[in-house]
Design an enzyme around this catalytic site. Structure first.
Site, PDB file in Angstrom:
ATOM      1  N   THR A 203       0.831  -1.200   0.000  1.00 44.67           N
ATOM      2  CA  THR A 203       0.000   0.000   0.000  1.00 44.67           C
ATOM      3  C   THR A 203       0.870   1.257   0.000  1.00 44.67           C
ATOM      4  OG1 THR A 203      -1.784  -1.115   1.180  1.00 44.67           O
ATOM      5  CG2 THR A 203      -1.701   1.277   1.364  1.00 44.67           C
ATOM      6  N   ARG A 231     -13.628  -8.272  -0.499  1.00 44.23           N
ATOM      7  CA  ARG A 231     -12.959  -7.739   0.697  1.00 44.23           C
ATOM      8  C   ARG A 231     -12.444  -6.321   0.491  1.00 44.23           C
ATOM      9  NH1 ARG A 231      -7.472  -5.862   2.081  1.00 44.23           N
ATOM     10  NH2 ARG A 231      -7.209  -6.216   4.317  1.00 44.23           N
ATOM     11  N   VAL A 232     -12.678  -5.477   1.465  1.00 51.92           N
ATOM     12  CA  VAL A 232     -12.147  -4.116   1.490  1.00 51.92           C
ATOM     13  C   VAL A 232     -11.386  -3.938   2.789  1.00 51.92           C
ATOM     14  CG1 VAL A 232     -12.710  -1.663   1.551  1.00 51.92           C
ATOM     15  CG2 VAL A 232     -13.996  -3.185   0.041  1.00 51.92           C
ATOM     16  N   GLY A 233     -10.175  -3.400   2.699  1.00 43.49           N
ATOM     17  CA  GLY A 233      -9.361  -3.185   3.885  1.00 43.49           C
ATOM     18  C   GLY A 233      -9.504  -1.792   4.443  1.00 43.49           C
ATOM     19  N   ASP A 234      -8.463  -1.329   5.100  1.00 43.41           N
ATOM     20  CA  ASP A 234      -8.524  -0.044   5.791  1.00 43.41           C
ATOM     21  C   ASP A 234      -8.248   1.159   4.896  1.00 43.41           C
ATOM     22  OD1 ASP A 234      -5.775  -1.097   5.697  1.00 43.41           O
ATOM     23  OD2 ASP A 234      -5.264   0.750   6.735  1.00 43.41           O
ATOM     24  N   THR A 253      -0.245   1.419   6.386  1.00 47.06           N
ATOM     25  CA  THR A 253      -0.062   0.276   5.500  1.00 47.06           C
ATOM     26  C   THR A 253       0.114  -0.959   6.361  1.00 47.06           C
ATOM     27  OG1 THR A 253       1.362  -0.767   3.838  1.00 47.06           O
ATOM     28  CG2 THR A 253       2.436   0.755   5.359  1.00 47.06           C
ATOM     29  N   GLY A 254      -0.582  -2.031   6.011  1.00 45.82           N
ATOM     30  CA  GLY A 254      -0.443  -3.239   6.815  1.00 45.82           C
ATOM     31  C   GLY A 254      -1.666  -4.124   6.699  1.00 45.82           C
ATOM     32  N   GLY A 256      -4.995  -4.739   7.043  1.00 42.13           N
ATOM     33  CA  GLY A 256      -6.046  -3.746   7.180  1.00 42.13           C
ATOM     34  C   GLY A 256      -7.096  -4.021   8.222  1.00 42.13           C
TER      35      GLY A 256
END
Length: 334
Positions: A203, A231-234, A253-254, A256
């Protein structure tokens, strides 16, 4: 006399460091990044691209443009590079697609914009800016976001534009690991195969401080290799992967899911504002919370006074910063 002189030199050195005023901070992802595993030519490419992103943002600030334009400029450079897990270098979903997320927030008035799960927008960060500035919404997803972006005149590409060999190979590697992990008596079943095979989070993100003292923060990603079920992350979630207010801007970044569960970006801001924590302490405490929960990654932050932090709990993080006088710092490893 020599002792006095030495103390004076040390004082000047500390004073010089304390007077550094950073105006742009960027990251290009965190994870298992070891110098022994990095070919020298590839390391050079990463550092040159990070420098290019910093210069683009710096130029915008020097020209008197807003922090929004600076953040956008830096992230576009990284989205256009196959080196990073954003835009052109995005990872593949389980279905073999590239689904992209991005967000931006302006600290002056806390306006924000984001897109998620898009497949045809060349530069998702531009779409996030458009959502913020040209709609009454904060986040648009999928086909709706793509329709909106096209209506705003943003560049639309064939999904094949995002295809890269190294990301495709990574998907195949993870799928093989997933099959193995699903076998009876497999260990570490609580972790996704992606995490076990390739602990890298590519990211990208940027925080900028403009000449009017306003902050903006932005983040862009392709998500996790082999991600499923939409799927959706942060990264497109304001307060999780991105946040900016009048005091501080943050991009993460990581892994999420942990950034969402801790409201990571907003928590850094709250620690800064309500607990009077300095920017480094605030980011380090949030990273410790994420680590204690089982997650990892990194966070960059920049406050209104030009103090910055680049905290991470992995082996490395692609990162860089530039001061008000144009001094660049770029790092990869611990």
């Amino acid at each position: 006399m020599k002792k006095v002189t030495l103390l004076f030199v040390c004082y000047l050195s500390l004073l010089s460091h304390a007077q550094k005023r950073y105006i742009v901070v960027i990251h290009g992802g965190a994870g298992t990044l070891l110098k022994k595993d990095m070919p020298p030519e590839l390391e050079r490419q990463y550092k040159e691209k990070l420098k290019e992103a910093l210069y683009k943002a710096y130029e915008k600030v020097q020209q008197g443009q807003t922090a929004i334009e600076a953040v956008e400029a830096a992230i576009v450079v990284m989205e256009n590079s196959p080196l990073f897990n954003a835009g052109k270098g995005a990872v593949f979903t389980s279905e073999g697609r590239n689904e992209l997320d991005a967000s931006i927030m302006y600290g002056k008035d806390r306006t924000a914009g984001a897109v998620a799960g898009v497949t045809t927008i060349k530069n998702p960060i531009k779409a996030a800016v458009a959502v913020m500035q040209k709609s009454e919404h904060v986040i648009l997803i999928g086909k709706g976001a793509e329709y909106f972006a096209k209506a705003q005149g943003l560049e639309i590409v064939n999904p094949k534009y995002f295809w890269t060999q190294h990301r495709w190979d990574a998907l195949q590697k993870v799928k093989k690991a997933e099959l193995k992990a699903n076998q009876p008596n497999a260990v570490n079943q609580r972790y996704p195969a992606y995490y076990l095979t390739d602990k890298k989070f590519g990211t990208v993100g940027c925080v900028a401080l403009d000449k009017d003292g306003n902050l903006a923060a932005g983040t862009s990603t392709g998500g996790m290799t082999n991600k499923k079920y939409g799927r959706v992350g942060d990264s497109p979630i304001i307060g999780a992967g991105t946040y900016a207010d009048k005091n501080i801007g943050i991009s993460g970044t990581g892994w999420g899911e942990f950034y969402i569960r801790t409201s990571a970006a907003r928590t850094v801001s709250a620690k800064y504002e309500y607990q009077n924590k300095d920017v480094k302490t605030a980011t380090q405490e949030v990273m410790s919370e994420i680590e204690n929960m089982g997650g990892d990654g990194g966070i960059i932050a920049l406050d209104k006074n030009g103090n910055m932090a680049m905290s991470f709990n992995t082996e490395g993080m692609y990162r860089g910063a530039i001061t008000s006088n144009g001094e660049i710092e770029v790092e990869i490893y611990k």
